[in-house]
Each structure stands twice: as C-alpha cells, then as structure tokens.
Design a protein around this motif. Structure first.
Motif, mmCIF file in Angstrom:
data_model
loop_
_atom_site.group_PDB
_atom_site.id
_atom_site.type_symbol
_atom_site.label_atom_id
_atom_site.label_comp_id
_atom_site.label_asym_id
_atom_site.label_seq_id
_atom_site.Cartn_x
_atom_site.Cartn_y
_atom_site.Cartn_z
ATOM 1 N N HIS A 30 25.268 39.666 46.084
ATOM 2 C CA HIS A 30 25.461 38.389 45.400
ATOM 3 C C HIS A 30 26.472 38.516 44.263
ATOM 4 O O HIS A 30 27.417 37.731 44.158
ATOM 5 N N TRP A 31 26.264 39.514 43.407
ATOM 6 C CA TRP A 31 27.117 39.653 42.231
ATOM 7 C C TRP A 31 28.553 40.003 42.609
ATOM 8 O O TRP A 31 29.507 39.560 41.957
ATOM 9 N N SER A 32 28.737 40.806 43.657
ATOM 10 C CA SER A 32 30.098 41.178 44.046
ATOM 11 C C SER A 32 30.887 39.947 44.503
ATOM 12 O O SER A 32 32.078 39.818 44.197
ATOM 13 N N ALA A 33 30.230 39.033 45.221
ATOM 14 C CA ALA A 33 30.910 37.815 45.663
ATOM 15 C C ALA A 33 31.308 36.951 44.467
ATOM 16 O O ALA A 33 32.415 36.402 44.417
ATOM 17 N N ALA A 34 30.395 36.839 43.492
ATOM 18 C CA ALA A 34 30.700 36.051 42.291
ATOM 19 C C ALA A 34 31.861 36.672 41.514
ATOM 20 O O ALA A 34 32.749 35.959 41.016
ATOM 21 N N LEU A 35 31.870 38.015 41.415
ATOM 22 C CA LEU A 35 32.926 38.694 40.664
ATOM 23 C C LEU A 35 34.275 38.583 41.368
ATOM 24 O O LEU A 35 35.327 38.513 40.712
ATOM 25 N N VAL A 36 34.269 38.552 42.688
ATOM 26 C CA VAL A 36 35.517 38.324 43.425
ATOM 27 C C VAL A 36 36.122 36.986 43.033
ATOM 28 O O VAL A 36 37.335 36.868 42.791
ATOM 29 N N VAL A 37 35.281 35.960 42.944
ATOM 30 C CA VAL A 37 35.756 34.631 42.550
ATOM 31 C C VAL A 37 36.365 34.664 41.150
ATOM 32 O O VAL A 37 37.462 34.146 40.915
ATOM 33 N N VAL A 38 35.646 35.294 40.215
ATOM 34 C CA VAL A 38 36.125 35.348 38.828
ATOM 35 C C VAL A 38 37.448 36.099 38.738
ATOM 36 O O VAL A 38 38.405 35.631 38.099
ATOM 37 N N LEU A 39 37.531 37.256 39.395
ATOM 38 C CA LEU A 39 38.736 38.084 39.296
ATOM 39 C C LEU A 39 39.937 37.412 39.959
ATOM 40 O O LEU A 39 41.050 37.435 39.419
ATOM 41 N N VAL A 40 39.731 36.821 41.134
ATOM 42 C CA VAL A 40 40.841 36.135 41.809
ATOM 43 C C VAL A 40 41.285 34.921 41.004
ATOM 44 O O VAL A 40 42.488 34.653 40.874
ATOM 45 N N THR A 41 40.326 34.197 40.429
ATOM 46 C CA THR A 41 40.667 33.039 39.593
ATOM 47 C C THR A 41 41.546 33.465 38.418
ATOM 48 O O THR A 41 42.573 32.830 38.127
ATOM 49 N N LEU A 42 41.159 34.532 37.743
ATOM 50 C CA LEU A 42 41.944 35.022 36.610
ATOM 51 C C LEU A 42 43.329 35.478 37.051
ATOM 52 O O LEU A 42 44.341 35.179 36.396
ATOM 53 N N GLY A 43 43.385 36.206 38.171
ATOM 54 C CA GLY A 43 44.671 36.697 38.661
ATOM 55 C C GLY A 43 45.626 35.573 39.015
ATOM 56 O O GLY A 43 46.802 35.592 38.636
ATOM 57 N N VAL A 44 45.108 34.584 39.747
ATOM 58 C CA VAL A 44 45.955 33.463 40.162
ATOM 59 C C VAL A 44 46.376 32.633 38.950
ATOM 60 O O VAL A 44 47.527 32.194 38.852
ATOM 61 N N LYS A 45 45.451 32.437 38.014
ATOM 62 C CA LYS A 45 45.741 31.596 36.853
ATOM 63 C C LYS A 45 46.847 32.183 35.991
ATOM 64 O O LYS A 45 47.719 31.451 35.501
ATOM 65 N N PHE A 46 46.832 33.491 35.798
ATOM 66 C CA PHE A 46 47.749 34.092 34.829
ATOM 67 C C PHE A 46 48.946 34.804 35.444
ATOM 68 O O PHE A 46 49.868 35.180 34.730
ATOM 69 N N PHE A 47 48.944 34.994 36.768
ATOM 70 C CA PHE A 47 50.070 35.701 37.384
ATOM 71 C C PHE A 47 50.808 34.853 38.414
ATOM 72 O O PHE A 47 51.622 35.379 39.174
#
Length: 470
Positions: A188-205
């Motif tokens: 569960h947590w790994s799926a949530a963290l994938v969302v957070v990390l991809v969101t941050l990456g796309v937002k700032f890069f």
C-alpha cells in the motif's frame, strides 16, 4: 504555446475574445486537467466515510459511480453559469467551478457509517446552504471586513489539517483494513509513495501542461504500479467498465430529503467562507489575467453563480461547488483571459459526467494510490493557509486570536468525545473543528480592541512567557 500565437496582447486580456479552436480546445482541456482529480476526490471521500463498498460487486457501487458522475457533470454546469451567465448570475469571467474540499469537515460527520441513508440530510443541507450562498451575493461586499487574512488563512489551514488524516488512512490501505495485518503494508505505502514522487518530479522538472497535470500523472503512475505488483487485477478493471452504463442522465432527489439542523447550519456557515474565497478568486483572475480590479458586478455575479451552482447540484446528488483557485493561477501563467476557453473545458466535464464509464474507470483507482494524491492535495491546502497567514501582522492581539481559535478547533476535532454530553446537532458542528475555529476567530477579531491596551498587552505577554522569563 506562445501568447503571440493565440492573439494580440489586447485580445488576451479580453474575457470575450475567442481564440482559434485549434488553440482554444487544448487550453480548455488544460483547465480540466488541472482540477480533475481535486474535483472527484471529495465525492470518493464522502462515499468512503459513508461506508460504501468500493468493489464492482458491492451493492453501493452504483451509488459511488453516481456521486463521481455528478461531481463531473455539475462542475461543468456550474462553470457554464460563470462563463456564460444567466442575467445577473455569473461573472462572465474564466472561472472554473468544482467540488469544494472546504465542506468535507461538515459532510464527513453527517454521513459517517450511515451508507446511502446519510445522503438525504447532506444534500438537503447543501440545497439550503446553496440558496443561502446565493443570497450572500446581494451584500457580499459588506461582510468582507469580518474576514481578514487572519480569519480566512486560519479557515484554510483548518480545512487542510482536518483532512490530512484521510490521506494517511488511504495510503495505508483505507479504513476498512484498519486493525488487519494488511493495513499499512509495504504494498500500500509503496504505491502511495510512487504517486508522491512522480508528482514531485513532474511538477518541478517539466513545464507547461505536464507540470500543471502533475497530480493526475502521479496517479496514472501509481495506477500502473498497482497493476504491475498485482494489487489491481485487470479483471477488476474490466468488471467495473462492463457494469457501468454508456450514458445516464442525472436523477433529481435521488436520495430523498431530510432536514437536519446540523447540516443546514454547517452548510450555511461554510457558505460564507466559500463566498469570500470566490471573491478572492475573482479578484485574482481580474488582476492576473487583465491587470485590473474586479468590478462589483463581477463579484456579485460570481457569488450568485456559486450559490446557484451548489443548490442545483444538490438537487441531483452532487456536492457543493466553488471556484477553483488552481485555475486562477493557470490564467495568470498562460496570460489568456478568454472565458470561452473555460466554456470548452466545462462542456468536456459535462460530457464526462453523462458517461458513467468514465466514473467507473476513476473508481478502479486503488485507495492507496488515491491516498498518495490526497496527501499532496491536502498538504497544499495547509500550505495555502500558511501562505495566506503570511499577510497577517503578527502582533500579540492576532497571535492570541490565532492561538485560541486553532487550539479549540483542532482540539475538539481530535477529541470529539469531550462533547459527548451535548445535543447531537451541536456535537456535529463543534467537533468538525472548522466551525468553532472560524467562529471564534471572527468574533474575537471583531470584539477585541486593536491594538490591545498597553496594560493588557503586558499582561498577555507575561502570561505567555516561558517559566523563568520576564
């Protein structure tokens, strides 16, 4: 997409300008992408609080799809009220309407564990609250003095703080799994963290439409990850798609009507906050898109449309609507003020709302994947509240108002049993946390002298000092 390829500088600042369709359609879809996830999330959260089963075989699954469908449909309808207007209703500005997070602290206690039975009181309260919100349009300018940044910033902060727990619960697997070994598992947590990390990456890069759609793309990445690790079987996606209709019209008073004093009072009080938020959004659009101040007619019309959109949505089983601030920033970024671009986006939302299969696909998003997106969104709500509070002059008077209001509001929300001897109506209103915090801040801001007398200031300063300090 450069401004020069869309129109001249004068045209870009004109709300009535219509760019070529080849440019207008992508810009309209861009507005939808920036608000899409935020728009449907409150419906999913309310359904979860009510205890709806999220599986396609659940007896409540059609109701869940309906709530998602109505969230899209009436966001589009309410947006059309703003962009096209009907008489004095509507600002004739590129204002995007969507389901409001602000009402969630009121709605969750109303439906908690009640299933479909809790929705009658919720939508009756939303209907009356929407009509009250409409009436605020007649004198919205006269009450702005009672809601300075100290109050509005505190309210937005409390909305975020009231909801961050939901994001953690979703990321851990959802409330139904609480108490089981699967709750909080790595899957569960790994799926949530994938969302957070991809969101941050796309937002700032990335830039442009990719950056604007960061949360949406984060959810897509989490969705694919859940399929990859096997927590989202393709068979369940196929079943959801097959069980949803291709086309369906809204059903008026689907859940009946039930008068709840707590719901009516809660929705009416939150309507005041929502109205002030809309005034800020209208002002932001006028300043960011046209470099001018919003007119009184635009502010009044936007407030009328806010209330009318909420009341109309409630009749058909959709949650309260308000203007979406993220789209205000999008207008400032693109420099395109055309209301017709937002009209195109509204028509796209209406089309999605009439096709339940779209809602069925949304509902296949695993709860932990949605949790990752919710953590980002509700965290941003908290950050927005802090940003608003940065405009406050932090003298001792304002610090005391903020401290007392936040302590009482957040404390009652965290410990609802402290009010177990109160009547249920009062208990629901006060344990929301938001209403006591906002109400106390408004009253204290109006009645406390500004500034405090020298003697009172010294007394308060001494009372708040740490032990051993003067």
């Amino acid at each position: 997409m450069s401004d020069q390829s869309i129109g001249t500088a004068a045209q870009l600042r004109d709300p009535d300008y219509m760019p070529p369709l080849a440019k207008a359609i992508p810009l309209g879809i861009q507005h939808v992408l920036s608000m899409f996830v935020s728009n449907v999330t409150p419906a999913i959260i309310v359904a979860g609080a009510a205890g709806f089963g999220f599986g396609s075989g659940s007896p409540d699954f059609p109701e869940l799809l309906y709530l998602i469908q109505m969230a899209m449909l009436f966001a589009g309808v309410a947006t059309l009220l703003q962009t096209l207007s009907i008489g004095p209703v509507g600002a004739k500005l590129p204002i995007v309407q969507g389901t409001s997070f602000a009402f969630l602290p009121i709605m969750i206690p109303l439906v908690a564990g009640k299933g479909v039975d809790g929705l009658a009181a919720l939508f009756t309260g939303a209907l009356i609250g929407g009509l009250f919100h409409f009436c605020l349009g007649f004198f919205i300018g006269r009450i702005r003095f009672a809601l300075p940044p100290l109050v509005t910033g505190l309210v937005v902060l409390m909305i975020g703080l009231a909801l961050v727990q939901v994001g953690i619960q979703y990321a851990a697997g959802g409330v139904p799994l609480k108490g089981t070994p699967d709750y909080g598992s790595l899957a569960h947590w790994s799926a949530a963290l994938v969302v957070v990390l991809v969101t941050l990456g796309v937002k700032f890069f990335t830039r442009g439409i990719l950056s604007i759609s960061a949360v949406l793309l984060g959810l897509v990445a989490g969705y694919l990850y859940a399929m990859l690790i096997g927590t989202l079987p393709p068979a369940s996606i196929a079943a959801s798609w097959q069980n949803a209709a291709v086309f369906a019209l809204p059903d008026p008073f689907r859940y009946g009507m039930e008068l709840s004093i707590a719901a009516v009072v809660g929705f009416c009080l939150m309507a005041v906050v929502s109205a002030i938020e809309t005034v800020g959004d209208v002002s932001g659009i006028a300043k960011g898109g046209a470099d001018r101040e919003a007119t009184e007619a635009e502010i009044t019309g936007a407030t009328f449309a806010d209330g009318a959109g909420t009341a109309l949505a409630a009749v058909f089983g959709s949650l309260p609507n308000t203007s979406f601030s993220q789209n205000v920033g999008l207008i400032a970024m693109t420099g395109v003020m055309s209301r017709h671009i937002v009209t195109i986006g509204a028509l796209f939302l209406i089309l999605c709302g009439l096709v339940p299969k779209v809602g069925a696909l949304i509902r296949t998003i695993p709860i932990e994947v949605l949790g990752g997106g919710v953590i980002v969104m509700f965290g941003m709500v908290v950050a927005s509240g802090i940003s608003m509070l940065s405009a406050v002059t932090w003298d001792k008077r304002n610090m005391v108002i903020f401290a007392i209001s936040l302590s009482l509001g957040l404390g009652l929300q965290l410990e609802p049993q402290a009010l177990q001897h109160l009547p249920s109506t009062l208990s629901i209103l006060l344990t929301s946390g938001l209403l006591p915090a906002a109400g106390l801040a408004i009253v204290l801001n109006l009645v406390l002298p500004d500034p405090l007398s020298e003697g009172s200031t010294d007394e308060i300063s001494g009372g708040l000092s740490a032990p051993g300090k003067s």
